[in-house]
Design an enzyme around this catalytic site. Structure first.
Site, PDB file in Angstrom:
ATOM      1  N   HIS A  93      52.706  40.859  33.706  1.00 15.06           N
ATOM      2  CA  HIS A  93      53.455  41.299  35.151  1.00 15.06           C
ATOM      3  C   HIS A  93      53.663  40.049  35.833  1.00 15.06           C
ATOM      4  O   HIS A  93      53.311  39.162  35.284  1.00 15.06           O
ATOM      5  CB  HIS A  93      52.139  42.303  36.338  1.00 15.06           C
ATOM      6  CG  HIS A  93      50.973  41.451  36.190  1.00 15.06           C
ATOM      7  ND1 HIS A  93      49.940  41.136  35.278  1.00 15.06           N
ATOM      8  CD2 HIS A  93      50.627  40.734  37.402  1.00 15.06           C
ATOM      9  CE1 HIS A  93      49.061  40.345  35.554  1.00 15.06           C
ATOM     10  NE2 HIS A  93      49.451  40.101  36.924  1.00 15.06           N
ATOM     11  N   ASP A  95      52.860  38.780  39.626  1.00 15.08           N
ATOM     12  CA  ASP A  95      52.077  38.962  40.862  1.00 15.08           C
ATOM     13  C   ASP A  95      52.898  39.256  42.108  1.00 15.08           C
ATOM     14  O   ASP A  95      53.864  38.534  42.448  1.00 15.08           O
ATOM     15  CB  ASP A  95      51.028  37.736  41.379  1.00 15.08           C
ATOM     16  CG  ASP A  95      49.847  37.542  40.323  1.00 15.08           C
ATOM     17  OD1 ASP A  95      49.658  38.558  39.597  1.00 15.08           O
ATOM     18  OD2 ASP A  95      49.580  36.469  40.336  1.00 15.08           O
ATOM     19  N   HIS A 249      52.811  36.914  33.483  1.00 20.24           N
ATOM     20  CA  HIS A 249      51.630  36.743  32.773  1.00 20.24           C
ATOM     21  C   HIS A 249      50.479  37.790  32.525  1.00 20.24           C
ATOM     22  O   HIS A 249      50.694  39.173  32.932  1.00 20.24           O
ATOM     23  CB  HIS A 249      50.555  35.633  33.558  1.00 20.24           C
ATOM     24  CG  HIS A 249      50.065  36.385  34.979  1.00 20.24           C
ATOM     25  ND1 HIS A 249      50.958  36.180  36.192  1.00 20.24           N
ATOM     26  CD2 HIS A 249      48.926  36.829  35.374  1.00 20.24           C
ATOM     27  CE1 HIS A 249      50.235  36.700  37.009  1.00 20.24           C
ATOM     28  NE2 HIS A 249      49.225  37.051  36.797  1.00 20.24           N
ATOM     29  N   ARG A 264      40.813  33.431  42.729  1.00 17.21           N
ATOM     30  CA  ARG A 264      42.372  33.133  42.390  1.00 17.21           C
ATOM     31  C   ARG A 264      42.845  33.240  43.913  1.00 17.21           C
ATOM     32  O   ARG A 264      42.603  33.909  45.037  1.00 17.21           O
ATOM     33  CB  ARG A 264      43.022  34.537  42.152  1.00 17.21           C
ATOM     34  CG  ARG A 264      44.371  34.307  41.719  1.00 17.21           C
ATOM     35  CD  ARG A 264      45.122  35.646  41.267  1.00 17.21           C
ATOM     36  NE  ARG A 264      45.897  36.301  42.250  1.00 17.21           N
ATOM     37  CZ  ARG A 264      46.578  37.663  42.077  1.00 17.21           C
ATOM     38  NH1 ARG A 264      46.717  37.767  40.750  1.00 17.21           N
ATOM     39  NH2 ARG A 264      46.945  38.207  43.023  1.00 17.21           N
TER      40      ARG A 264
HETATM   41  C1  SIN Z   1      45.851  37.718  37.181  1.00 20.35           C
HETATM   42  O1  SIN Z   1      46.644  38.585  36.701  1.00 20.35           O
HETATM   43  O2  SIN Z   1      45.878  37.135  38.409  1.00 20.35           O
HETATM   44  C2  SIN Z   1      44.701  37.315  36.533  1.00 20.35           C
HETATM   45  C3  SIN Z   1      44.862  36.556  35.139  1.00 20.35           C
HETATM   46  C4  SIN Z   1      43.977  36.143  34.486  1.00 20.35           C
HETATM   47  O3  SIN Z   1      42.596  36.864  34.829  1.00 20.35           O
HETATM   48  O4  SIN Z   1      43.853  35.658  33.494  1.00 20.35           O
END
Ligand code: SIN
Length: 282
Positions: A93, A95, A249, A264
């Protein structure tokens, strides 16, 4: 500060940097523009340091679906407990692609990492676009696609492990649909890249579902080639930042029985410009 590229496609790891040091900000930002994904190894930072660094890049975009840190509502918690099965972000995806103005990028700080696994894998949308044939680039050049949060964070997913354990909430706020160019010109680098992703893109505008699925599935298979990827192997203290306009990612959920805990912060972006003029209907 020592920078080592991770692969030929994207990504770099940086040793000896300190994100608290404002004198290093210019060099870190340049590396981010050049590599789209950078991992700053061995950072010793507080939530305030994390936010201060993010604010140098832009305004903070508070994610409405992730559980936030009690003391710092601008910091989203990315957590999988040892007894949980589902992880946040397991599908490929980008974000906030479902927002009218998609986020610029995210900055993830590893607080507690599992003894093995739990890596994050990234794909370069610029490298994937560049490897398409010129004829195919002509076909997709002026197209737009719809993106949505409804099917991921909306009520339909409320019974998932991730939702029921309180890691994802506010399903009633999953009301966004946004139209973005399929091929964008990157706002910082000027590089052309794809802006569709398997999790949030719902269909190409103006196409029937089968037509849209055929093109999107072909692009998704193409983008997942290892040549366009890099993989971040985390250690406690690492900070990885990625550019949402240049990458996909995916969190690898292969560490069952162990805890993984991250903070995050997501930074606001800008409206996305098409790389080519829109195709006229009719
Ligand atoms: C995310 O998708 O923001 C999380 C990525 C992760 O936990 O590695």
């Amino acid at each position: 500060m020592r920078l080592i590229p991770l692969t030929g496609g994207l990504g770099a790891e940086i040793f000896g940097a300190d994100l608290k040091d404002s004198d290093q900000f210019g060099a870190i930002q340049q590396a981010f523009t050049d590599y789209s994904v950078i991992t700053l190894r061995e950072q010793t930072i507080t939530p305030e340091d994390h936010l201060r660094f993010a604010r140098r890049l832009g305004d903070i975009n508070v994610n409405r679906f992730f559980t936030a840190l009690d003391t710092h509502p601008e910091i989203a918690i990315v957590l999988k407990e040892a007894d949980q099965t589902g992880a946040v972000g397991e599908e490929w995806h980008t974000d906030h692609a479902y927002d009218q103005i998609p986020a610029m990028g995210s900055i993830l700080h590893a607080i507690e990492t599992p003894p093995f696994g739990g890596d994050t894998v990234f794909c370069s949308m610029g490298a994937a676009y560049g490897a398409l044939t010129d004829r195919f680039k002509e076909i997709i050049g002026g197209l737009y696609a719809w993106h949505s949060s409804r099917h991921v964070f909306g009520v339909t997913d409320a019974n998932s492990d991730t939702a029921s354990t309180g890691r994802i909430g506010n399903a009633e706020q999953a009301t966004q649909d946004a139209l973005h160019p399929v091929v964008i010109r990157h706002p910082m680098s000027g590089r052309k890249g794809l802006f569709v992703n398997p999790q949030f893109t719902t269909r190409i505008d103006g196409f029937s579902k089968p037509e849209s699925d055929a093109i999107l599935n072909m692009l998704y298979a193409h983008c997942q080639k290892p040549e366009f990827q890099c993989r971040v192997r985390w250690q406690n203290g690492d900070v990885t930042m990625w550019d949402n306009r240049a990458t996909w990612h995916k969190a690898i959920n292969d560490y069952h029985g162990h805890r993984r805990y991250m903070h995050r912060v997501t930074v606001e972006g800008c409206a996305l410009e098409p790389a080519e003029p829109p195709l006229k209907a009719g």
